[in-house]
Each structure stands twice: as C-alpha cells, then as structure tokens.
Design an enzyme around this catalytic site. Sequence first.
Site, mmCIF file in Angstrom:
data_model
loop_
_atom_site.group_PDB
_atom_site.id
_atom_site.type_symbol
_atom_site.label_atom_id
_atom_site.label_comp_id
_atom_site.label_asym_id
_atom_site.label_seq_id
_atom_site.Cartn_x
_atom_site.Cartn_y
_atom_site.Cartn_z
ATOM 1 C CB SER A 1 -0.943 -0.104 1.240
ATOM 2 O OG SER A 1 -2.231 0.529 0.876
ATOM 3 C CE LYS B 1 -18.447 20.557 11.357
ATOM 4 N NZ LYS B 1 -16.868 20.573 10.677
#
Length: 323
Positions: free
Chosen positions: A122, A174
């Site tokens: 990765s 949010k």
Amino acid sequence: MSLDADQIVDRRKLRRKLTFWRVLGVLAVVAAIGVATYATVGRGFAEGSPHVARVVIGGLIRNDRDRVEMLERVGRSNASAVILSIDSPGGTVTGSEQLYDALRRLAEKKPVVAVVEGMAASGAYIAAMGADHIVARRNAIVGSVGVIFQFPNFSEMLKSVGVTVEDIKSSPLKAAPNPYEPPTPEARAAIASLVMDSYAWFKGLVSERRKLSDGMLAQATDGRVFTGHQALGLLLVDELGDERTARAWLAREKGVPTGLRTRTWRTPGVGDEFGWLTGRVGSLFEAVGFGVLGRVVSQFAEGAWERAQLDGLLALWHPRAGS
C-alpha cells in the site's frame, strides 16, 4: 550481634550506591549514543567522503517533516546513490504522498533504488515507486494498491445500555460518519467519494511509474498483495534479490563504484527507524544487571509508536483477523 547489624547496613548502603552508579552509567552511555547519532545525521554525512546512502522505510508511514528534511540533506551530501530499505505495511495516504514526492525530488539528484526487504504494501509501495528501480526478495509482500477509510460505530452498544448522543450541526454531512449512530447513505457516499478519489490517484501513479497495460493494471491494482515473484510477473518490481542486487544495478546502470561504503542515514525523530536504539538500550540494561527493566523500557518505546493513532484515509495493508 551489633557488628553483624552494622555489616548488613554497610552492605545495603554499598548495594544502593552500586545500583545508582550502574543506572547513571547506562544513562550516560545512552546519551552518548544519542549525541553521536545526532552529530552523524546532522552534518557528518554532508561533509564526508563519497558513499552509498541507505534510507530505512519501516513501520507505519505518516507525515514526517524530519524524514523529508533528512532526504533533502542526502540530496546535498556526497552520497553517490541511495538505497531505500523498505519493510512497511503502509500508512496514511498523505504521509505516503509526502514521502513519494520527497523521494522523486531526491531521484532528480541521485540514483535511487528500492529494496523490499520484507514488505512494501500500500503506502509503502507508493514510496517504492519513488525509486528508479525496485528490487524485492522472492517472498517479500508487495502491492495492496488501494485506499481504506475505517471508523467505529457504537450505536448498538449505546442502545443496549440506554444511552443516546444528541448533536446539533450546521448540515447533515458535518462530522459524518458519526460513531454514535448508524451512517446514513449520504454519509457513506461522501466517504466513498474520498476513498475513490485517492484510489484513482494511487492507481494513476502505478500506471505512470510502472507503464502497465490496462489489463495488467486492473489485475495489479485490485487491492491484493503479491509475493515478490508474482509482483515481478506483473511488472510491479524490476528484479528479485537483495541489497547486493541493488548495488550491482547501481554499478551496472549508474556507474556507482562497488567499493563505496554504505552508510545508513536516520532521522532524529522517534519511530520504527529508531528500533535499533531501543534494542541498544535494552542490551545496556541487560549488561549492568537490569535485564527485566530494559525489556520493559524497550517494549514500551516500541509499542508507543505502533499505538499511535492513524487518522483519515489509509493506504495500509491491514488483513482481517484470521485471514
């Protein structure tokens, strides 16, 4: 009887003094190692003779200004070439991007070859692609091209104990997803868009740096890990071998003399690159009769880094338990 008591008291005093000086001696040696290391890292290499610089990329990759500055010093040094010694499962996407960019700037000044000693998965594979040439051990772990965003959800646990968490926010997305309530489809979609955007960047980097056909790119970037042998067939690495193989490539392709010494550059920060220091401290404690204390100190120092929180998008190989 009184004489025996006095002798016992004297022996205890002597033992306490001996313990004090042993501990003081250990601390003095550790301090000396730290000072010597800092002096070597700081400017010693920049003024030294030509050499091959070894840079260790180990543990979890995060944003690391000290490492970037160290790579810049390598670029200004008398190093004739750079070997990246990689053994890492990856880390944050931003940290891996920062490291990749620093390595590409370094590669403009010095030949850079990566050696996958154990794992370049990765984000660590992003770092490997910052090199001009990638060497991997036959059974090293390479790949895991992808991005993941993980978050805990405690809503069922809170429900079982009768607790709810209320919030008032400016808009529905949010602070989403929220660990105290099941994620909404909109929240999942918002996070998925972040993941896929970073994945597209990662995949594009593989395509650009490794020059893969569309079919091979699809196979190499589906999130799997590969052995070094498999990665060679997919063109994710250039050669199987070890650091000697890397030195041979530098001599053959870049004209770097084989007789040059290899010097390891380290950052002054605390991290897995400094695992050697915690091991040295443990050995010193062992030498003066405080082996148990030394092992506790070493384990605490090593664990502190591994327990560090990784926030945000991760380019990290994280196999599930039992897999």
